[in-house]
Design an enzyme around this catalytic site. Sequence first.
Site, mmCIF file in Angstrom:
data_model
loop_
_atom_site.group_PDB
_atom_site.id
_atom_site.type_symbol
_atom_site.label_atom_id
_atom_site.label_comp_id
_atom_site.label_asym_id
_atom_site.label_seq_id
_atom_site.Cartn_x
_atom_site.Cartn_y
_atom_site.Cartn_z
ATOM 1 N N ASP A 30 0.775 -0.867 0.344
ATOM 2 C CA ASP A 30 0.401 -0.183 -0.562
ATOM 3 C C ASP A 30 0.770 1.261 -0.115
ATOM 4 O O ASP A 30 1.857 1.012 0.763
ATOM 5 C CB ASP A 30 -1.192 0.078 1.542
ATOM 6 C CG ASP A 30 -2.242 1.305 0.655
ATOM 7 O OD1 ASP A 30 -3.165 0.456 0.850
ATOM 8 O OD2 ASP A 30 -1.405 2.186 1.190
ATOM 9 N N HIS A 100 -10.339 -5.432 -3.295
ATOM 10 C CA HIS A 100 -9.467 -5.696 -3.195
ATOM 11 C C HIS A 100 -9.127 -5.916 -1.367
ATOM 12 O O HIS A 100 -9.864 -5.751 -0.388
ATOM 13 C CB HIS A 100 -7.718 -4.163 -3.027
ATOM 14 C CG HIS A 100 -8.753 -2.670 -2.637
ATOM 15 N ND1 HIS A 100 -9.540 -2.083 -3.397
ATOM 16 C CD2 HIS A 100 -8.122 -2.053 -1.355
ATOM 17 C CE1 HIS A 100 -9.958 -1.261 -2.327
ATOM 18 N NE2 HIS A 100 -9.767 -1.194 -1.429
HETATM 19 P P1 AMP Z 1 -9.864 1.236 0.183
HETATM 20 O O1 AMP Z 1 -10.586 2.832 0.479
HETATM 21 O O2 AMP Z 1 -10.479 -0.306 0.337
HETATM 22 O O3 AMP Z 1 -10.377 2.043 -1.408
HETATM 23 O O4 AMP Z 1 -8.532 1.720 -0.076
HETATM 24 C C1 AMP Z 1 -8.137 2.381 -1.515
HETATM 25 C C2 AMP Z 1 -6.360 1.605 -0.242
HETATM 26 O O5 AMP Z 1 -5.156 1.748 -1.284
HETATM 27 C C3 AMP Z 1 -6.301 2.706 -0.106
HETATM 28 O O6 AMP Z 1 -5.190 2.584 1.408
HETATM 29 C C4 AMP Z 1 -4.839 3.567 -0.375
HETATM 30 O O7 AMP Z 1 -3.577 3.774 -0.295
HETATM 31 C C5 AMP Z 1 -3.819 2.646 -1.555
HETATM 32 N N1 AMP Z 1 -3.273 3.387 -2.777
HETATM 33 C C6 AMP Z 1 -3.952 4.454 -3.363
HETATM 34 N N2 AMP Z 1 -2.785 4.654 -4.444
HETATM 35 C C7 AMP Z 1 -2.558 3.562 -4.159
HETATM 36 C C8 AMP Z 1 -0.900 3.101 -5.318
HETATM 37 N N3 AMP Z 1 -0.761 3.832 -6.358
HETATM 38 N N4 AMP Z 1 -0.421 2.042 -4.708
HETATM 39 C C9 AMP Z 1 -0.344 1.222 -3.884
HETATM 40 N N5 AMP Z 1 -1.682 1.292 -3.341
HETATM 41 C C10 AMP Z 1 -2.798 2.727 -3.484
#
Ligand code: AMP
Length: 114
Positions: A30, A100
Amino acid sequence: MPECLFCRIVAKEIPSKTVYEDGEIYAFEDINPQAPVHVLLVPKKHLAHTLDVTEASAPLLGRLVLAANRIARERGVAESGFRLVVNTNREGGQVIFHLHLHLLAGRPMEWPPG
Ligand code: AMP
Ligand code: ZN
């Protein structure tokens, strides 16, 4: 689904730190970790969220859990403990609409969650 961020990460169009990969699952760090271990596991096939899971795709969810178990063991947090989180839709806290699992570990988790 080229506009989907996680589809683009799976396609390696956007860089990520790979943790695990097989034919149908991709796991990566993440970008904004909420714990010492914070890994995201996604199906390579685009599903928006758990509401898109069908009888046909249900076994994939089990394999995502198996992959999370494997990563937890590799990171040495299986016995101490970890949390798997799946956020669904707005009030569930979902921001990225590609299904995810969050694997969180390395510190005591609180309950109830925020
Ligand atoms: P959610 O709120 O469950 O949709 O989680 C989305 C997650 O994606 C969050 O924990 C973000 O930090 C993570 N995230 C967003 N963009 C990226 C990226 N480019 N690479 C890795 N993680 C990401
Ligand atoms: Zn996607």
